[in-house]
Write a protein that holds these residues in place. Structure first.
Motif, PDB file in Angstrom:
ATOM      1  N   TRP A   1       1.979   1.785  -3.442  1.00 55.26           N
ATOM      2  CA  TRP A   1       0.845   2.310  -4.200  1.00 55.26           C
ATOM      3  C   TRP A   1       0.650   3.799  -3.931  1.00 55.26           C
ATOM      4  O   TRP A   1       0.478   4.599  -4.864  1.00 55.26           O
ATOM      5  CB  TRP A   1      -0.404   1.527  -3.812  1.00 55.26           C
TER       6      TRP A   1
ATOM      7  N   GLN B   1      -9.195  -3.069  -3.630  1.00 59.19           N
ATOM      8  CA  GLN B   1      -8.221  -3.378  -2.585  1.00 59.19           C
ATOM      9  C   GLN B   1      -7.570  -2.144  -1.972  1.00 59.19           C
ATOM     10  O   GLN B   1      -7.335  -2.076  -0.776  1.00 59.19           O
ATOM     11  CB  GLN B   1      -7.124  -4.305  -3.129  1.00 59.19           C
ATOM     12  N   LYS B   2      -7.266  -1.162  -2.788  1.00 59.82           N
ATOM     13  CA  LYS B   2      -6.628   0.058  -2.279  1.00 59.82           C
ATOM     14  C   LYS B   2      -7.447   1.269  -2.720  1.00 59.82           C
ATOM     15  O   LYS B   2      -8.012   1.275  -3.812  1.00 59.82           O
ATOM     16  CB  LYS B   2      -5.191   0.155  -2.781  1.00 59.82           C
TER      17      LYS B   2
ATOM     18  N   ALA C   1      -4.911   6.764   2.623  1.00 60.49           N
ATOM     19  CA  ALA C   1      -4.658   5.624   1.752  1.00 60.49           C
ATOM     20  C   ALA C   1      -5.130   4.360   2.455  1.00 60.49           C
ATOM     21  O   ALA C   1      -4.629   4.009   3.518  1.00 60.49           O
ATOM     22  CB  ALA C   1      -3.169   5.522   1.429  1.00 60.49           C
ATOM     23  N   SER C   2      -6.102   3.687   1.865  1.00 61.28           N
ATOM     24  CA  SER C   2      -6.708   2.520   2.490  1.00 61.28           C
ATOM     25  C   SER C   2      -6.329   1.238   1.768  1.00 61.28           C
ATOM     26  O   SER C   2      -5.954   1.243   0.603  1.00 61.28           O
ATOM     27  CB  SER C   2      -8.235   2.675   2.482  1.00 61.28           C
ATOM     28  N   SER C   3      -6.442   0.118   2.501  1.00 61.89           N
ATOM     29  CA  SER C   3      -6.206  -1.198   1.931  1.00 61.89           C
ATOM     30  C   SER C   3      -7.245  -2.164   2.457  1.00 61.89           C
ATOM     31  O   SER C   3      -7.964  -1.863   3.419  1.00 61.89           O
ATOM     32  CB  SER C   3      -4.804  -1.693   2.310  1.00 61.89           C
TER      33      SER C   3
ATOM     34  N   SER D   1      -3.000  -1.632  10.789  1.00 64.06           N
ATOM     35  CA  SER D   1      -3.420  -0.450  10.023  1.00 64.06           C
ATOM     36  C   SER D   1      -4.545   0.337  10.699  1.00 64.06           C
ATOM     37  O   SER D   1      -4.933   1.402  10.215  1.00 64.06           O
ATOM     38  CB  SER D   1      -3.834  -0.789   8.583  1.00 64.06           C
TER      39      SER D   1
ATOM     40  N   THR E   1       0.831  -1.205   0.000  1.00 66.81           N
ATOM     41  CA  THR E   1       0.000   0.000   0.000  1.00 66.81           C
ATOM     42  C   THR E   1       0.861   1.249   0.000  1.00 66.81           C
ATOM     43  O   THR E   1       0.523   2.255  -0.633  1.00 66.81           O
ATOM     44  CB  THR E   1      -0.955  -0.001   1.202  1.00 66.81           C
TER      45      THR E   1
END
Length: 375
Positions: free
Chosen positions: A60, A292-293, A108-110, A88, A57
């Motif tokens: 990314w 996913q992200k 920023a997420s995952s 997280s 992540t």
């Protein structure tokens, strides 16, 4: 004195006329342009990254940071701030508490951040439904087995009814939850061997013959597993698929000859899946693969700021050469922007109560997950 007074009045009238015209012109412009268009000239944008440096992540986020910066009004500096911890949840909790809705804070997420939220993890103090998604990045994956099992494709899975199947996993509530759920939905009796530090370590266990069923993300499969398939040591069964704009699962464009998970189910059971366990699987599939992200703005962010980010993301992925530049980080998957991204995340975090109750009970009963029941 009278002449002087008339002269002053005349001068004042002449001075007022352009002012009135300017005000009228401004009024006309305000009817066609937003009163407070977002502008980040000289601003510093902070991207909260709830993982340590160097992970998937983080890679990314650092890939996208300069691209978003170039397309935002004023081209502000976008800085990645790593706040790892709690799987997280620490960084996500801090973003929920401290982020200001002025466009200077983004998250920023995952899938690793969404899973604890969906499962009601007690560490979670953040609310995805408060945030606005502007970008989502999908990925894919493939489930495969050892050729020693004598199965040539997913249609022959019935042959594995009494087989001793073993799967190397990072943990029941990790991203491997999608795979463990897929086995349950398909009706496969698979023993999970926990303690893996990543899917790479699990693949090595497969190569050593310690386990005989595995899954890898698209990049991992192409680079590390396809050679095993070519050597006749592994047999791909199905891909997870991708989420279409209509909300239905479609074949992964990277693996067009492989059935996706829903097709695999239909081949095994003769009908489409519809149970609460499948609905649970689909929510986790969206959170872990289809979206996913993602990039999020905090609660209360004004519409003009949301629009600026949405347009920046759209322009970033449309820049000539983007796909070639993004190949190693994003693969061949189309990026979801704006409303499409919001639709994906809404599905990922909106599991119905029946499905959520079932999956929590299943995890607690089968894997001693220790999750708190909704009841």
């Amino acid at each position: 004195m009278k002449n002087t007074h008339r002269t002053l009045v005349s001068l004042s009238a002449r001075a007022v006329r352009p002012l009135v015209a300017a005000i009228a012109c401004a009024g006309a412009l305000s009817a066609t342009a937003p009163a407070f268009a977002a502008d980040f000239d000289g601003a510093r944008i902070e991207m909260t990254m709830p993982f340590k440096e160097g992970g998937g992540t983080d890679t990314w986020g650092r890939f996208y940071a300069p691209l978003i910066s170039e397309q935002l009004p004023g081209q502000p500096v976008v800085v990645v701030k790593n706040i790892p911890g709690g799987g997280s949840t620490s960084g996500a909790n801090q973003f929920q508490l401290r982020a200001k809705p002025d466009g200077r804070d983004i998250f920023a997420s995952s899938g690793s951040t969404m899973f604890p939220y969906v499962l009601g993890d007690k560490r979670v103090k953040y609310e995805y439904k408060d945030w606005t998604a502007v970008l989502a990045s999908p990925t894919g994956g493939v489930v495969y087995i050892s050729s020693d099992l004598g199965v040539k494709n997913v249609a022959e899975l019935v042959k594995l009814k009494d087989a001793d199947l073993k799967y190397a996993s990072q943990g029941a509530t990790s991203l491997d939850l999608i795979t463990l759920l897929s086995f349950e939905v398909l009706g496969l009796d698979v023993k999970a061997v926990f303690g893996m530090k990543g899917r790479g370590e699990a693949r090595l266990a497969f190569e050593r013959g310690e386990v005989n069923i595995d899954d890898q993300t698209t990049s991992g499969f192409i680079k590390k597993v396809q050679p095993l398939v070519d050597e006749g040591k592994a047999v791909p069964l199905f891909s997870w698929g991708v989420l279409g704009k209509d909300g239905k699962i479609q074949r992964d464009p990277t693996f067009p000859d492989l059935p996706h998970f829903v097709e695999a189910y239909e081949m095994v059971h003769g009908s489409a899946p519809s149970s609460e366990r499948f609905r649970a699987w689909k929510s986790f599939f969206v959170a872990g693969y289809a979206a996913q992200k993602g990039l999020f703005l905090p609660k209360g962010t004004p519409d003009d700021v949301v629009q600026a980010y949405q347009e920046a993301a759209s322009k970033a992925v449309a820049v000539p050469g983007f796909k070639e530049k993004a190949q190693d980080v994003l693969g061949d998957y189309d990026q979801a922007v704006g409303e499409e991204a919001r639709m994906m995340f809404a599905e990922a975090v909106s599991m119905d109560d029946e499905a959520k109750g079932w999956v929590i009970n299943w995890l607690n009963t089968k894997y001693s997950a220790g999750l708190q029941s909704e009841e």
